[in-house]
Design an enzyme around this catalytic site. Structure first.
Site, PDB file in Angstrom:
ATOM      1  N   CYS A   2       1.120  -0.771  -0.142  1.00 29.64           N
ATOM      2  CA  CYS A   2      -0.631   0.312   0.065  1.00 29.64           C
ATOM      3  C   CYS A   2       0.756   1.349   0.166  1.00 29.64           C
ATOM      4  CB  CYS A   2      -1.030  -0.370   1.057  1.00 29.64           C
ATOM      5  SG  CYS A   2      -1.998  -1.465   1.530  1.00 29.64           S
ATOM      6  N   ARG A  27       4.061  -0.484  -5.091  1.00 28.61           N
ATOM      7  CA  ARG A  27       3.822  -0.846  -3.257  1.00 28.61           C
ATOM      8  C   ARG A  27       2.805  -1.070  -3.462  1.00 28.61           C
ATOM      9  NH1 ARG A  27       6.993   1.516   0.558  1.00 28.61           N
ATOM     10  NH2 ARG A  27       4.943   1.309   1.940  1.00 28.61           N
ATOM     11  N   TRP A  74      -2.486  -3.069  -1.202  1.00 29.75           N
ATOM     12  CA  TRP A  74      -2.225  -4.303  -1.951  1.00 29.75           C
ATOM     13  C   TRP A  74      -3.062  -4.995  -0.604  1.00 29.75           C
ATOM     14  CZ3 TRP A  74       0.104  -8.163   0.872  1.00 29.75           C
ATOM     15  CH2 TRP A  74       0.148  -9.514   0.640  1.00 29.75           C
ATOM     16  N   ASN A 100      -1.692   2.997   5.386  1.00 31.28           N
ATOM     17  CA  ASN A 100      -0.450   1.400   5.075  1.00 31.28           C
ATOM     18  C   ASN A 100      -0.252   0.759   6.457  1.00 31.28           C
ATOM     19  OD1 ASN A 100       1.461  -0.398   4.123  1.00 31.28           O
ATOM     20  ND2 ASN A 100       2.788   1.811   4.057  1.00 31.28           N
ATOM     21  N   GLY A 101      -0.844  -0.347   6.023  1.00 33.06           N
ATOM     22  CA  GLY A 101      -0.393  -1.380   7.618  1.00 33.06           C
ATOM     23  C   GLY A 101      -1.627  -2.150   7.362  1.00 33.06           C
ATOM     24  N   GLU A 477      19.034 -16.710  -6.484  1.00 27.91           N
ATOM     25  CA  GLU A 477      18.932 -15.645  -6.714  1.00 27.91           C
ATOM     26  C   GLU A 477      18.444 -15.647  -8.493  1.00 27.91           C
ATOM     27  OE1 GLU A 477      17.905 -12.854  -5.392  1.00 27.91           O
ATOM     28  OE2 GLU A 477      18.039 -11.251  -6.528  1.00 27.91           O
ATOM     29  N   LYS A 481      14.502 -14.730  -9.829  1.00 32.08           N
ATOM     30  CA  LYS A 481      13.883 -13.505 -10.154  1.00 32.08           C
ATOM     31  C   LYS A 481      12.855 -13.796 -10.818  1.00 32.08           C
ATOM     32  CE  LYS A 481      14.757 -11.349  -9.275  1.00 32.08           C
ATOM     33  NZ  LYS A 481      14.940 -10.866  -8.034  1.00 32.08           N
ATOM     34  N   GLU A 484       9.766 -15.470 -10.381  1.00 32.54           N
ATOM     35  CA  GLU A 484       8.785 -13.875  -9.532  1.00 32.54           C
ATOM     36  C   GLU A 484       8.228 -13.008 -10.675  1.00 32.54           C
ATOM     37  OE1 GLU A 484      12.624 -10.826  -7.477  1.00 32.54           O
ATOM     38  OE2 GLU A 484      10.177 -10.172  -7.372  1.00 32.54           O
ATOM     39  N   HIS A 500      20.636 -36.740  -5.892  1.00 32.64           N
ATOM     40  CA  HIS A 500      20.088 -37.183  -5.166  1.00 32.64           C
ATOM     41  C   HIS A 500      18.384 -36.519  -5.427  1.00 32.64           C
ATOM     42  CE1 HIS A 500      23.777 -38.019  -3.131  1.00 32.64           C
ATOM     43  NE2 HIS A 500      24.545 -36.678  -3.275  1.00 32.64           N
ATOM     44  N   LYS A 598       6.190  -4.554  -3.144  1.00 33.71           N
ATOM     45  CA  LYS A 598       7.661  -3.837  -2.877  1.00 33.71           C
ATOM     46  C   LYS A 598       8.290  -4.440  -2.485  1.00 33.71           C
ATOM     47  CE  LYS A 598      11.605  -2.461  -5.208  1.00 33.71           C
ATOM     48  NZ  LYS A 598      12.533  -3.695  -5.716  1.00 33.71           N
TER      49      LYS A 598
END
Ligand code: M6R
Length: 603
Positions: A2, A27, A74, A100-101, A477, A481, A484, A500, A598
């Site tokens: 948010c 966000r 979000w 936001n929260g 990484e 990447k 996502e 294995h 983000k």
């Protein structure tokens, strides 16, 4: 998680808020809304979907006012929908808020208010703030805000407007970021600096439970006892260009291409005479018998790389923990442990909790953070700032690279201090690190090949990444990447682990991305490559010690030579470009991948 913005001033708030929301869309982007106040009351437009939907709705039903708040969401409580979007109003339409929260006790508060006959319209936790504010309000908005803050449990950054105080915009925060921007034509609240940067570079960073009262003329700060506070006005030195796409199709590509400069700036901050150098030099590693690195996502992967580098150079045990695990595992840390927190945003909820847990246990905390003034930066004992500038794409690239650099420097400086390497060796390592910006720029010249290769990979359902030691850490990484932003399933394996179990997944035309930057392990990783090729796989082989020749099953990206300890800074660029172009060829929304945001300020 948010983004909020608010404006009070001499101009129409609507275009200012819509423009600010664009800068905050990273966000959260499942719905958005705006409310402005004029002498008739609040005008509110809220819309499910991307910000462009809100713009269309506002164009269809123009609103205006000199005071307003906006929000990009979000979703956490309640699905993305028009009604669940912010701003939220109390049932008497007297108070409007953006939040936001997460309000942890919203159910109890809601029940209490419902028992008093107040009717809720949304499924959100945030609406309770607006309803509670109206319930408490007896005329003085400051008193109301203080009462509300005292009743709330959880995290919040709030922008509040009240019809009784049409000349004020109020802000308060706890555990979520909020900045206050000031300019001659008006004053702003925002979740992040880029939202106000086209209007002002003068900002205040709000601390927890500080109240900002903005008017057209200025801003005043108070604590929750209504005592005035003096705060330091900061000047932001980066330009608005750094938060714009600058001709690139996506922020992610722009940010990948910026890496030579980011590497250069971050190197200068340690090898030059800046705060980072002073802080690293002041830290006495001989006080510690163990290092713990804790972080989330890519920042955790940076920690995984650092474990190999630090253990090899310092001969000191380094543990790497996911922050979401560290916070609950009753970690074995004490005053002899250095706990390193790595975070681009400095606001990741799990990393904040891990930091507080480490401090509670007496550990010394050091953070590597990109966002100035963020919670983690403020609360750790030592803070090193990466110089990546604003990173807008949800998938981190340049901030990750800057984190790696900072961790390399710590490793070399610690090793020297511990007497594991002498000053000549330390200088050699610094020289190697200092060569990275030029080598990264050289590597970026291979962009066309990577783009072309990636364009042939869009059809894969699953892609594997393998490497050994440090190359395994950076393979993790690469895999993160890819999944996502391209939504292709992928996993990273240590090359030696394939046999294995995982090798059973390799079949005709599976793609394996193999990384090889350690000459002494080349034979081992090459035999993994042969094993998967003989089972039908295709391989993209990335490295600087590859002796094989390309053929229809094997493609090669040659990296510039570098000590393998620092090679992740180069191999990761190829991995980022590969993921980017796979996603671009699939036509996906690269900067705002589905379901993500983000900075993850909720658990
Ligand atoms: O802001 P932080 O570095 O604390 O964020 C941690 C992760 O959420 C972040 O790295 C995430 O994994 C990225 N989207 C990866 O590209």
């Amino acid at each position: 998680m948010c983004g909020i913005i608010g404006y009070i001033g001499s101009e129409n708030a609507v275009p200012i808020i819509l423009d600010g929301l664009k800068k905050l869309e990273y966000r959260g982007y499942d719905s958005s809304g705006i409310a402005v106040m004029d002498n008739k009351g609040f005008s509110v437009v809220k819309q499910k979907g991307r910000l462009s939907e809100l713009e269309t709705a506002v164009n269809a039903r123009p609103i205006s006012g000199f005071l307003g708040i906006g929000h990009t969401r979000w979703a956490t409580h309640g699905e993305p929908s028009d009604i669940n979007s912010h701003p939220h109003l109390g049932s008497q339409n007297k108070i409007a808020i953006v939040h936001n929260g997460i309000i942890e006790n919203y159910k109890q508060l809601k029940e209490r208010l419902e028992q008093k006959g107040i009717q809720f319209v949304s499924q959100t936790d945030s609406e309770v703030i607006a309803q509670l504010a109206e319930y408490y309000h007896t005329g003085d908005i400051m008193d109301t805000v203080i009462k509300v803050a005292n009743a709330l449990e959880g995290s919040y950054a709030l922008g509040i407007m009240c019809l009784d105080d049409p000349d004020k915009l109020i802000a308060i925060k706890k555990d979520n970021p909020l900045i206050i921007g000031v300019s001659d034509s008006g004053n702003f609240i925002a979740s992040d600096v880029p939202a106000v940067l086209s209007h002002t570079n003068k900002v205040y960073y709000l601390n927890d439970k500080e109240i900002a009262v903005l008017t057209r003329e200025g801003v005043k700060f108070y604590n929750t006892d209504k005592e005035p506070l003096e705060k330091h006005l900061e000047t932001i030195t980066w330009s608005i260009d750094s938060a714009e796409k600058g001709g690139y199709e996506h922020f992610m590509l722009k940010e990948i291409m910026e890496q030579p400069k980011v590497l250069h700036d971050t190197i200068q901050s340690v090898l030059g005479d800046g705060d980072n150098r002073r802080i690293i030099d002041s830290l006495d590693i001989t006080n510690f018998n163990k290092i713990v690195i804790t972080a989330c996502g890519s920042a955790y992967n940076a920690g995984m790389v650092a474990k190999y580098v630090m253990e090899r150079l310092c001969r000191l045990p380094v543990e790497v923990d996911l922050a979401s695990e560290f916070r609950y595992k009753d970690a074995i840390v004490d005053q002899n442990t250095l706990v390193i927190l790595v975070s681009q945003s400095g606001e990741t909820a799990d990393t904040i909790a891990a930091m507080r847990e480490a401090k509670r246990k007496g550990a010394v905390t050091l953070s590597i953070v990109n966002v100035i003034g963020s919670t983690i930066a403020k609360e750790t004992d030592y803070t090193l700032y990466t110089l990546a500038g604003p990173e807008i794409a949800v998938a981190t690239t340049k901030a990750f690279s800057a984190q790696l650099l900072m961790l390399y420097f710590l490793a070399v400086k610690f090793a020297a201090k511990l007497g594991r390497i002498n000053s000549e060796q330390a200088e050699e390592y610094f020289k190697e690190i200092a060569s990275l910006p030029d080598k990264a720029a050289k590597l970026l010249e291979q962009i066309d090949f990577i783009q072309m290769y990636a364009s042939t990979c869009v059809g894969y359902k699953s892609i594997f990444f393998i490497g050994r030691n440090i190359d395994y850490a950076i393979a993790m990484e690469g895999s993160l990447k890819l999944k996502e932003i391209s939504y292709i399933h992928s996993e990273a394996y240590a090359g030696g682990e394939l046999k294995h179990g995982t090798i059973s997944l390799i079949e005709e035309d599976t793609l394996v991305v193999a990384i090889s930057t350690n000459e002494s392990l080349y034979g081992k990783i090459y035999s993994n490559v042969e094993q998967v090729i003989s089972r039908g796989a295709k391989v993209l082989f990335i490295g600087n010690c590859i002796k094989a020749v390309p053929d229809e099953k094997l493609s090669i990206v040659e990296l510039p030579k570098i000590n393998d300890l620092f090679s992740p800074s180069l191999s990761v660029i190829v991995l980022q470009l590969f993921s980017y172009y796979v996603a671009a060829n699939k036509g996906l929304d690269i900067d705002k991948p589905r379901n993500l945001a983000k900075s993850v300020t909720v658990e």
